[in-house]
Scaffold this active site. Structure first.
Site, PDB file in Angstrom:
ATOM      1  N   SER B  57       0.798  -1.220   0.000  1.00 53.98           N
ATOM      2  CA  SER B  57       0.000   0.000   0.000  1.00 53.98           C
ATOM      3  C   SER B  57       0.829   1.267   0.000  1.00 53.98           C
ATOM      4  O   SER B  57       0.280   2.347  -0.068  1.00 53.98           O
ATOM      5  CB  SER B  57      -0.937   0.000   1.202  1.00 53.98           C
ATOM      6  N   HIS B  96       1.528   3.849   7.224  1.00 47.43           N
ATOM      7  CA  HIS B  96       0.948   4.732   6.223  1.00 47.43           C
ATOM      8  C   HIS B  96       1.341   6.165   6.512  1.00 47.43           C
ATOM      9  O   HIS B  96       1.910   6.478   7.543  1.00 47.43           O
ATOM     10  CB  HIS B  96      -0.577   4.614   6.205  1.00 47.43           C
ATOM     11  N   ASP B 123      -7.685   5.732   5.291  1.00 50.50           N
ATOM     12  CA  ASP B 123      -7.671   4.516   6.094  1.00 50.50           C
ATOM     13  C   ASP B 123      -8.877   4.319   6.977  1.00 50.50           C
ATOM     14  O   ASP B 123      -8.869   3.437   7.820  1.00 50.50           O
ATOM     15  CB  ASP B 123      -6.426   4.530   6.994  1.00 50.50           C
TER      16      ASP B 123
END
Lengths: 191, 180
Positions: B57, B96, B123
């Site tokens: 990701s 992230h 998210d």
């Protein structure tokens, strides 16, 4: 002392040590680069400035979202308003690239203060620059991410647009920095 | 075959004192590795100073199998930082980038929204049911450096545990049969 096992072990250990040393040196060499990036951001137009059905202030481009009902796409807490704006972003980030750079992640964030929150930073647009050739760019875009506030504080709000860059190396330490461009203002009334 | 014969001979000729000495030196190696790990935890202020990237990701920046060095300081969390966080109910931490920050006036508490660079949406789908923001206590550290490919060793050992057992067995055999 001269068996295959010992020799293989010695070669592997030496190999890994040298590799680690080279990675460390590559990372340290990044410190010698003194970047001089420059950028300009112009807001061409405030497309939309509305209070959301739930109440939060939000700035966004409805051409993207109008296929999906807003409440289903992502639950926003109960008081919000929305804004949509189109920006012209020019930047020259070529001096950030060294031989050890894999990519530069660049994004534009709006920063402002509200009575409830000392600092709000909302990212509006981002991009990945994979190579030096692409680092000098001009882009005209609507905001990629929803410009939402926690509350309805955006009318007549002064805000800064900051251009952030994050240098991601091939190995080693990552660097990040930003350029703050102050002096933007949202309209006084919803429209 | 001569190697096998030697191995069998050396297993037969093990003396207790030598075995104990080897046990102690093995223990020293393991404990010094643990000391280094704990010192790293202290130094970086983070519960796990090194993490392996498991998903795609954050591509093309971080690929599966890269390792990230983390650091946690009391500096406030700002947009653009790559953070590692735990969601309640998920055991695997997620790496992230922070895209939104709202910091309260009086308390300095922050509410943070993250997104993977390679993901289309933010998210919120990954957070716990009804959770819209991350707080500081969810965040384990900021990524400050990275090494490519080294994490594949960990991924292989986690996904195919048989390799882990083979490695430990081989190491044990080496320890027992080595003369020093």
């Amino acid at each position: 002392m001269h068996s295959f096992g010992f020799r293989a072990n010695a070669v592997l250990t030496f190999g890994i040590t040298i590799l680690a040393l080279i990675c460390a040196m590559a990372s340290i060499s990044d410190n010698f680069n003194s970047p001089r990036p420059s950028s300009e951001i112009q807001i061409l137009n405030i497309n939309w400035f509305q209070k959301q059905p739930h109440g939060n202030d939000e700035i966004e481009d409805f051409q993207v979202w109008d296929v999906v009902p807003i409440c289903l796409f992502s639950p926003i807490d109960a008081t919000a308003a929305m804004v949509s704006l189109t920006m012209n972003i020019t930047a020259d980030l070529q001096s950030l690239f060294t031989w050890n750079t894999k990519q530069v992640f660049v994004f534009v964030a709006a920063e402002y203060e509200t009575p409830k929150n000392a600092l709000n930073q909302v990212s509006l647009w981002d991009a990945i620059i994979p190579a030096k050739e692409h680092a000098k760019f001009w882009v005209q875009t609507a905001n990629k991410y929803r410009f939402v506030d926690q509350g309805s504080n955006l009318r007549g709000k002064d805000f800064n647009l900051t251009l952030h860059w994050h240098v991601m190396p091939k190995t080693g330490k990552m660097f990040a920095n930003k350029l703050v461009i102050p002096g933007y203002r949202l309209p006084e009334e919803y429209r | 075959m001569g190697w096998m014969g030697d191995t069998v001979d050396s297993i037969k000729s093990i003396q207790i004192r030598q075995l104990l000495a080897q046990g102690v030196s093995l223990g020293m190696i393991v404990t010094s590795a643990l000391i280094i790990w704990k010192a790293l935890m202290c130094f970086t202020g983070s519960e796990s100073p090194v993490v392996v990237v498991l998903s795609g990701s954050m591509e093309p920046g971080f690929k599966r199998g890269d390792i990230l060095f983390l650091h946690m300081s009391n500096d406030p969390i700002r947009t653009g930082e790559i953070v590692v966080f735990n969601v309640d109910g998920r055991e695997i931490p997620i790496v992230h980038r922070v895209i939104k920050v709202h910091e309260r006036q009086e308390t300095g508490d922050v509410e943070v929204l993250t997104k993977g660079d390679n993901n289309y949406g933010d998210d919120r789908l990954l957070y716990a049911q009804g959770q819209l923001w991350l707080q500081r206590h969810h965040i384990m550290g900021r990524a400050v450096g990275f090494l490519p490919y080294v994490g594949w060793v960990t991924i292989i050992m986690t996904e195919k545990p048989i390799i882990k057992y083979i490695l430990i067995g081989a190491l044990g055999l080496l320890v027992i049969t080595s003369k020093d």
